[in-house]
Design a protein around this motif. Structure first.
Motif, PDB file in Angstrom:
ATOM      1  N   THR A 103       9.521  -5.607 -13.758  1.00  0.00           N
ATOM      2  CA  THR A 103       9.237  -7.009 -14.069  1.00  0.00           C
ATOM      3  C   THR A 103       8.508  -7.740 -12.950  1.00  0.00           C
ATOM      4  N   GLY A 104       7.971  -7.013 -11.976  1.00  0.00           N
ATOM      5  CA  GLY A 104       7.184  -7.630 -10.921  1.00  0.00           C
ATOM      6  C   GLY A 104       7.493  -7.048  -9.563  1.00  0.00           C
ATOM      7  N   ASP A 105       6.466  -6.511  -8.934  1.00  0.00           N
ATOM      8  CA  ASP A 105       6.627  -5.902  -7.613  1.00  0.00           C
ATOM      9  C   ASP A 105       5.233  -5.675  -7.048  1.00  0.00           C
ATOM     10  N   GLN A 106       5.163  -4.960  -5.954  1.00  0.00           N
ATOM     11  CA  GLN A 106       3.904  -4.638  -5.317  1.00  0.00           C
ATOM     12  C   GLN A 106       4.022  -3.335  -4.557  1.00  0.00           C
ATOM     13  N   VAL A 107       2.866  -2.724  -4.310  1.00  0.00           N
ATOM     14  CA  VAL A 107       2.771  -1.561  -3.436  1.00  0.00           C
ATOM     15  C   VAL A 107       1.726  -1.905  -2.383  1.00  0.00           C
ATOM     16  N   LEU A 108       2.081  -1.682  -1.129  1.00  0.00           N
ATOM     17  CA  LEU A 108       1.166  -1.925  -0.016  1.00  0.00           C
ATOM     18  C   LEU A 108       0.841  -0.616   0.670  1.00  0.00           C
ATOM     19  N   LEU A 109      -0.409  -0.481   1.094  1.00  0.00           N
ATOM     20  CA  LEU A 109      -0.855   0.622   1.941  1.00  0.00           C
ATOM     21  C   LEU A 109      -1.248   0.004   3.266  1.00  0.00           C
ATOM     22  N   LEU A 110      -0.588   0.447   4.337  1.00  0.00           N
ATOM     23  CA  LEU A 110      -0.833  -0.076   5.683  1.00  0.00           C
ATOM     24  C   LEU A 110      -1.515   0.981   6.543  1.00  0.00           C
ATOM     25  N   ASN A 111      -2.362   0.540   7.483  1.00  0.00           N
ATOM     26  CA  ASN A 111      -2.989   1.479   8.417  1.00  0.00           C
ATOM     27  C   ASN A 111      -2.068   1.745   9.607  1.00  0.00           C
ATOM     28  N   GLN A 112      -2.578   2.473  10.600  1.00  0.00           N
ATOM     29  CA  GLN A 112      -1.761   2.859  11.762  1.00  0.00           C
ATOM     30  C   GLN A 112      -1.266   1.654  12.552  1.00  0.00           C
ATOM     31  N   SER A 113      -1.989   0.527  12.473  1.00  0.00           N
ATOM     32  CA  SER A 113      -1.619  -0.689  13.208  1.00  0.00           C
ATOM     33  C   SER A 113      -0.864  -1.682  12.331  1.00  0.00           C
ATOM     34  N   ASP A 114      -0.402  -1.240  11.180  1.00  0.00           N
ATOM     35  CA  ASP A 114       0.330  -2.061  10.206  1.00  0.00           C
ATOM     36  C   ASP A 114      -0.531  -3.126   9.540  1.00  0.00           C
ATOM     37  N   GLY A 115      -1.857  -2.980   9.617  1.00  0.00           N
ATOM     38  CA  GLY A 115      -2.750  -3.871   8.883  1.00  0.00           C
ATOM     39  C   GLY A 115      -2.802  -3.442   7.428  1.00  0.00           C
TER      40      GLY A 115
END
Length: 180
Positions: free
Chosen positions: A112-124
């Motif tokens: 019902t609502g969420d997200q997926v994040l992909l972060l680089n080595q520096s957490d960007g």
């Protein structure tokens, strides 16, 4: 880019969710210390998690990588093994490591609502896919419910406008490991 997400598998979700990422560039990318998860902010603890790719992880130019919650159930469902898993279920599939500097939870995607994040080595933040939720400012969520058994698929695969209504579509037949 995040290219396909199994948010709501048919039946019980436990161990059957997965995320696919795609490298639209002409160069392989070293994923060592990149992270993926559903914790939208650093320090978010509880049910949301962030996991780190192990040292030596690479995604080929034009290639895809599948991250499954459980490699054994993924194999049962799709007849192939993922490149990574989030738990120690299959000794032949490398495990992502919990990234406790960001979050201490696990990845359990909300239907019902969420997200997926992909972060680089520096957490960007490299990429965000979100649906039915505005937890990540600067990204417009996909605003339609994705039916059980369908995936949220980036279309076309290299498009990234930060408006998930334009960047994604429901995919009736999941296609893990294949870019349309």
């Amino acid at each position: 880019l995040i290219s396909e997400i199994m948010i709501d598998p048919i039946g019980l979700d436990a161990g059957r969710e997965w995320i696919e990422i795609y490298n639209p560039t002409d160069t392989s990318i070293n994923l060592s210390h990149y992270k993926i998860g559903d914790a939208e902010t650093i320090g978010k603890n509880g049910s949301d998690g962030m996991f780190e790719f192990p040292t030596g992880s690479v995604i080929a130019a034009g290639g895809v990588v599948i991250i499954a919650q459980n490699a054994l159930t993924f194999f049962e469902d799709y007849g192939q093994k993922p490149q990574f898993e989030m738990g120690n279920y299959d000794p032949d599939v490398p495990d992502l490591v919990p990234y406790l500097a960001w979050s201490n939870g696990s990845i359990n995607l909300s239907n019902t609502g969420d997200q997926v994040l992909l972060l680089n080595q520096s957490d960007g933040i490299v990429d965000i896919a979100q649906w039915l939720s505005t937890a990540s400012p600067g990204t417009i969520p996909f605003s339609t419910t994705v039916n059980s058994g369908q995936t949220l698929q980036r279309w076309p695969p290299q498009l990234d406008t930060d408006d998930c209504n334009f960047d994604f579509r429901p995919q009736v037949i999941p296609s893990p490991g294949k870019i349309p």
